[in-house]
Design a protein around this motif. Structure first.
Motif, PDB file in Angstrom:
ATOM      1  N   PHE A 171     -17.943  13.168 -10.463  1.00  0.00           N
ATOM      2  CA  PHE A 171     -17.148  13.812  -9.417  1.00  0.00           C
ATOM      3  C   PHE A 171     -17.769  15.136  -8.974  1.00  0.00           C
ATOM      4  CE2 PHE A 171     -14.004  10.731 -10.691  1.00  0.00           C
ATOM      5  CZ  PHE A 171     -13.371  10.444  -9.496  1.00  0.00           C
ATOM      6  N   ASP A 172     -18.450  15.822  -9.890  1.00  0.00           N
ATOM      7  CA  ASP A 172     -19.141  17.039  -9.475  1.00  0.00           C
ATOM      8  C   ASP A 172     -20.307  16.692  -8.552  1.00  0.00           C
ATOM      9  OD1 ASP A 172     -19.026  19.824  -9.608  1.00  0.00           O
ATOM     10  OD2 ASP A 172     -20.732  19.909 -10.964  1.00  0.00           O
ATOM     11  N   GLY A 173     -20.982  15.574  -8.827  1.00  0.00           N
ATOM     12  CA  GLY A 173     -22.034  15.125  -7.922  1.00  0.00           C
ATOM     13  C   GLY A 173     -21.485  14.775  -6.553  1.00  0.00           C
ATOM     14  N   PHE A 174     -20.325  14.115  -6.522  1.00  0.00           N
ATOM     15  CA  PHE A 174     -19.701  13.783  -5.241  1.00  0.00           C
ATOM     16  C   PHE A 174     -19.387  15.046  -4.445  1.00  0.00           C
ATOM     17  CE2 PHE A 174     -15.634  13.447  -2.965  1.00  0.00           C
ATOM     18  CZ  PHE A 174     -15.972  12.514  -1.992  1.00  0.00           C
ATOM     19  N   MET A 175     -18.835  16.046  -5.119  1.00  0.00           N
ATOM     20  CA  MET A 175     -18.513  17.289  -4.412  1.00  0.00           C
ATOM     21  C   MET A 175     -19.781  18.020  -3.991  1.00  0.00           C
ATOM     22  SD  MET A 175     -15.257  18.710  -6.569  1.00  0.00           S
ATOM     23  CE  MET A 175     -13.782  17.717  -6.719  1.00  0.00           C
ATOM     24  N   GLY A 176     -20.824  17.926  -4.798  1.00  0.00           N
ATOM     25  CA  GLY A 176     -22.075  18.603  -4.468  1.00  0.00           C
ATOM     26  C   GLY A 176     -22.701  18.078  -3.196  1.00  0.00           C
ATOM     27  N   TYR A 177     -22.793  16.735  -3.061  1.00  0.00           N
ATOM     28  CA  TYR A 177     -23.423  16.237  -1.827  1.00  0.00           C
ATOM     29  C   TYR A 177     -22.456  16.253  -0.649  1.00  0.00           C
ATOM     30  CZ  TYR A 177     -21.611  11.448  -2.860  1.00  0.00           C
ATOM     31  OH  TYR A 177     -20.821  10.342  -3.103  1.00  0.00           O
ATOM     32  N   SER A 178     -21.203  16.659  -0.878  1.00  0.00           N
ATOM     33  CA  SER A 178     -20.257  16.837   0.225  1.00  0.00           C
ATOM     34  C   SER A 178     -20.317  18.238   0.813  1.00  0.00           C
ATOM     35  CB  SER A 178     -18.828  16.550  -0.252  1.00  0.00           C
ATOM     36  OG  SER A 178     -18.697  15.219  -0.706  1.00  0.00           O
ATOM     37  N   LEU A 179     -20.885  19.188   0.084  1.00  0.00           N
ATOM     38  CA  LEU A 179     -20.858  20.588   0.525  1.00  0.00           C
ATOM     39  C   LEU A 179     -21.602  20.860   1.829  1.00  0.00           C
ATOM     40  CD1 LEU A 179     -21.191  22.601  -2.823  1.00  0.00           C
ATOM     41  CD2 LEU A 179     -19.183  22.329  -1.379  1.00  0.00           C
ATOM     42  N   PRO A 180     -22.761  20.222   2.109  1.00  0.00           N
ATOM     43  CA  PRO A 180     -23.475  20.574   3.353  1.00  0.00           C
ATOM     44  C   PRO A 180     -22.704  20.287   4.626  1.00  0.00           C
ATOM     45  CG  PRO A 180     -24.959  19.470   1.827  1.00  0.00           C
ATOM     46  CD  PRO A 180     -23.578  19.344   1.258  1.00  0.00           C
ATOM     47  N   ASP A 181     -21.628  19.489   4.572  1.00  0.00           N
ATOM     48  CA  ASP A 181     -20.775  19.207   5.725  1.00  0.00           C
ATOM     49  C   ASP A 181     -21.545  18.488   6.830  1.00  0.00           C
ATOM     50  OD1 ASP A 181     -18.242  19.271   6.933  1.00  0.00           O
ATOM     51  OD2 ASP A 181     -18.782  21.010   8.150  1.00  0.00           O
ATOM     52  N   ASP A 182     -22.469  17.617   6.428  1.00  0.00           N
ATOM     53  CA  ASP A 182     -23.146  16.782   7.415  1.00  0.00           C
ATOM     54  C   ASP A 182     -22.308  15.538   7.681  1.00  0.00           C
ATOM     55  OD1 ASP A 182     -24.585  14.427   5.585  1.00  0.00           O
ATOM     56  OD2 ASP A 182     -24.265  16.319   4.542  1.00  0.00           O
ATOM     57  N   LEU A 183     -22.775  14.700   8.591  1.00  0.00           N
ATOM     58  CA  LEU A 183     -21.980  13.545   8.998  1.00  0.00           C
ATOM     59  C   LEU A 183     -21.784  12.550   7.858  1.00  0.00           C
ATOM     60  CD1 LEU A 183     -20.479  12.216  11.311  1.00  0.00           C
ATOM     61  CD2 LEU A 183     -22.632  11.177  12.051  1.00  0.00           C
ATOM     62  N   LEU A 184     -22.810  12.379   7.005  1.00  0.00           N
ATOM     63  CA  LEU A 184     -22.687  11.443   5.897  1.00  0.00           C
ATOM     64  C   LEU A 184     -21.674  11.933   4.864  1.00  0.00           C
ATOM     65  CD1 LEU A 184     -23.596   8.909   4.413  1.00  0.00           C
ATOM     66  CD2 LEU A 184     -25.457  10.255   3.409  1.00  0.00           C
ATOM     67  N   SER A 185     -21.788  13.202   4.469  1.00  0.00           N
ATOM     68  CA  SER A 185     -20.870  13.723   3.458  1.00  0.00           C
ATOM     69  C   SER A 185     -19.451  13.810   4.001  1.00  0.00           C
ATOM     70  CB  SER A 185     -21.340  15.104   2.986  1.00  0.00           C
ATOM     71  OG  SER A 185     -21.234  16.068   4.022  1.00  0.00           O
ATOM     72  N   GLY A 186     -19.310  14.120   5.278  1.00  0.00           N
ATOM     73  CA  GLY A 186     -17.982  14.156   5.873  1.00  0.00           C
ATOM     74  C   GLY A 186     -17.316  12.796   5.863  1.00  0.00           C
ATOM     75  N   THR A 187     -18.116  11.751   6.065  1.00  0.00           N
ATOM     76  CA  THR A 187     -17.582  10.393   5.985  1.00  0.00           C
ATOM     77  C   THR A 187     -17.076  10.098   4.576  1.00  0.00           C
ATOM     78  OG1 THR A 187     -19.139   9.673   7.710  1.00  0.00           O
ATOM     79  CG2 THR A 187     -18.111   7.950   6.356  1.00  0.00           C
ATOM     80  N   GLY A 188     -17.812  10.559   3.559  1.00  0.00           N
ATOM     81  CA  GLY A 188     -17.383  10.372   2.176  1.00  0.00           C
ATOM     82  C   GLY A 188     -16.093  11.105   1.874  1.00  0.00           C
ATOM     83  N   ILE A 189     -15.949  12.321   2.415  1.00  0.00           N
ATOM     84  CA  ILE A 189     -14.715  13.078   2.199  1.00  0.00           C
ATOM     85  C   ILE A 189     -13.539  12.374   2.873  1.00  0.00           C
ATOM     86  CG2 ILE A 189     -13.555  15.272   2.637  1.00  0.00           C
ATOM     87  CD1 ILE A 189     -16.251  16.648   2.474  1.00  0.00           C
ATOM     88  N   ARG A 190     -13.801  11.803   4.045  1.00  0.00           N
ATOM     89  CA  ARG A 190     -12.747  11.050   4.744  1.00  0.00           C
ATOM     90  C   ARG A 190     -12.354   9.815   3.933  1.00  0.00           C
ATOM     91  NH1 ARG A 190      -9.868  12.115   9.688  1.00  0.00           N
ATOM     92  NH2 ARG A 190      -8.552  10.300   9.936  1.00  0.00           N
TER      93      ARG A 190
END
Length: 554
Positions: A171-190
């Motif tokens: 889960f820390d890895g998931f949050m880490g690659y979500s931090l840059p707020d790019d389109l891919l990570s934003g899709t994961g957060i959604r």
């Protein structure tokens, strides 16, 4: 006169002592100073000569430790330049294709790290690759512990520590690659928001609490940043220290062999042999991760662009260790239940429950097996996986299930790259989700029992030499050679548990016993683990002596 002589002598002795102190090396003085306050000499004497066994599989745990250190070091560097803010800015940096585009300050700072900070892109790559290696090494390390039975008493608590490290690392890895707020990570957060919203009654409240309002809100990146760099790493650091302390306290497990018992450890001392090897291995791991990071790009955020809620990036996939969670949702039919003005989205909620149950089973397995076996003894000698067919079969079944879900999570990629029907892939994964682990369990169990039969044959008849001999009556046989005593010991050192038996139907007074369902269930599971259908009896010393007496070749 005698008094003065005594005093002069005493002063002279003190003077020599002070002169000796002055001649000591500066490092020795510092060590003496620390020992006077912390007692480090006694601590070092009792721990630095601790013996560790030497086997390649034990290096898996070291890879976990070293990659975690690399993550911390590179993470500290990245926090100096990263801006965890969702404030809207206009990009005017070095990457020309995105100039003049509105984006969050977090995405802008991630681009600056990649293109404007000296060595920033390499550090980003090392950080991400180290996180991937960290989770992979933990998973493989836990599989080694599982297949060899290293989780048994007294190491059940250490298994829980390792499980929590794996869970938090994912889960820390998931949050880490979500931090840059790019389109891919934003899709994961959604994607994560949808999973949270599927929880009955409290789902919407949990989502509002996490996001600070409606998605995407303005707080998710700052909150993820705090959790990613402070909360989870702090917990993981504490768990890691506790894990290593218990490894020292319980002593290291070892494989069976001559001279190795449940009460000793055969190997090399921590200082200087093991520390020298560990130091070299650390730099080897660091070098391999740095080399991979330099030649293989991971998460090229500039290729995705900034996140926008009305867009979804093509081929959106999470890192491999979260892919199975997406596979659960993709292979699940889109079932819904509508009642009393509310909708329960089973197509997301059921996979979320299964996802949690998978982790629960992993966490409690040592206690479950301990309950089935009823074994209360301490175990420091490892099992060979073939000697525990049911446990090995369960482990392989889980791995097969994991791979099936990974394929299900990437069904769109398999469909486009292999020119297959995405519906056919999804239905295949749905069927294999139930059938695949069962087949894997049966095949693995039979394979293990076949290897046990081979070991039994080698013990009783020796190994094949490749030499063909013709007997006087014309028959051709292959000459077998008896195994060395060391190999015989290794092949017969494992214990074979007997299945738990139910008490007699009536007691000594002829009164019918009340046997509960739990006791009956435990007896059936124990028979499944240790019954004749799950293990091949070891040859006894009498059987071996009978077959080998009077001749060395047969």
């Amino acid at each position: 006169m005698s008094t003065h002589a005594y005093e002069d002598s005493h002063v002279e002795q003190i003077g020599h002592s002070e002169a000796g102190v002055e001649q000591k090396h500066l490092g020795e003085k510092a060590a003496d100073w620390a020992d006077g306050r912390l007692g480090i000499y006694n601590l070092a004497k009792s721990n630095l000569r601790k013996i560790f066994p030497d086997h390649w599989s034990f290096m898996l745990g070291e890879i976990c430790l070293y990659s975690f250190i690399i993550i911390i070091l590179t993470g500290v560097y990245l926090t100096l330049f990263f801006q965890p803010s969702m404030a809207e800015v206009v990009y005017h940096g070095s990457y020309v294709p995105l100039q003049g585009i509105k984006m969050s300050a977090a995405y802008e700072s991630a681009l600056d790290i990649s293109f404007d900070v000296r060595g920033g892109l390499l550090i980003r790559q090392i950080h991400h690759w180290a996180a991937i290696v960290f989770v992979a090494a933990m998973l493989v390390h836990m599989m080694r512990v599982f297949f060899t039975g290293a989780f048994r008493k007294p190491r059940e608590i250490n298994w829980l520590f390792g499980f929590l490290l794996l869970f938090l690392g994912m889960f820390d890895g998931f949050m880490g690659y979500s931090l840059p707020d790019d389109l891919l990570s934003g899709t994961g957060i959604r994607f994560m928001e949808g999973a949270i919203l599927s929880v009955p009654i409290v789902g919407s409240y949990l989502a509002m609490f996490l996001y600070g309002g409606q998605f995407p809100g303005n707080d998710i990146i700052p909150r993820f940043f705090t959790i990613h760099v402070l909360l989870i790493p702090g917990i993981m650091l504490g768990l890691l220290v506790a894990h290593l302390i218990l490894v020292f306290y319980h002593k290291h497990t070892q494989f069976a062999g001559p001279g190795r018992t449940e009460k000793n450890v055969v190997g090399m001392p921590l200082m200087p042999v093991y520390m020298a090897k560990a130091g070299g291995f650390f730099f080897l791991v660091f070098g391999v991760i740095a080399f991979v990071s330099a030649i293989a790009s991971v998460n090229p955020i500039w290729a995705y662009g900034p996140y926008r809620p009305d867009q979804v990036s093509t081929d959106a996939q999470p890192d491999w260790y979260m892919g199975f969670s997406e596979g659960l949702i993709r292979i699940m039919p889109g079932w819904e239940i509508r009642a009393w003005g509310h909708t329960l989205v089973l197509g997301v909620f059921i996979p979320l429950v299964v996802f949690g149950l998978m982790f629960v089973v992993i966490a409690i397995y040592p206690f479950l097996e301990g309950w089935i076996t009823g074994d209360k003894r301490e175990h420091h000698i490892l099992d060979r996986p073939r000697n525990a067919p049911v446990r090995t079969g369960l482990g392989v079944a889980w791995i097969v299930e994991y791979i099936i879900l990974l394929v299900g999570g990437g069904n769109d990629l398999f469909a486009t790259h292999l020119h297959l029907s995405i519906n056919a892939i999804t239905w295949t994964c749905r069927i294999l989700f139930f059938v695949g682990p069962v087949i894997a369990f049966i095949v693995t169990k039979r394979w293990c029992m076949g290897l046990q039969r081979k070991d039994r044959d080698k013990i009783l008849h020796g190994r094949e030499t490749g030499t063909i001999k013709r007997l006087p009556h014309g028959e051709f046989i292959e000459v077998h050679e008896q195994l060395p005593q060391a190999e015989l010991y290794t092949l017969t050192a494992h214990e074979q548990n007997a299945p738990a038996e139910l008490p007699p139907a009536v007691d000594e007074n002829g009164v019918k016993r009340k046997i509960g369902r739990i006791a009956k269930l435990r007896a059936k599971l124990s028979d499944g683990y240790f019954g004749p259908q799950s293990q091949i009896a070891k040859p006894t010393a009498e059987e071996h002596a009978e077959l080998t007496s009077g001749h060395g070749h047969h």
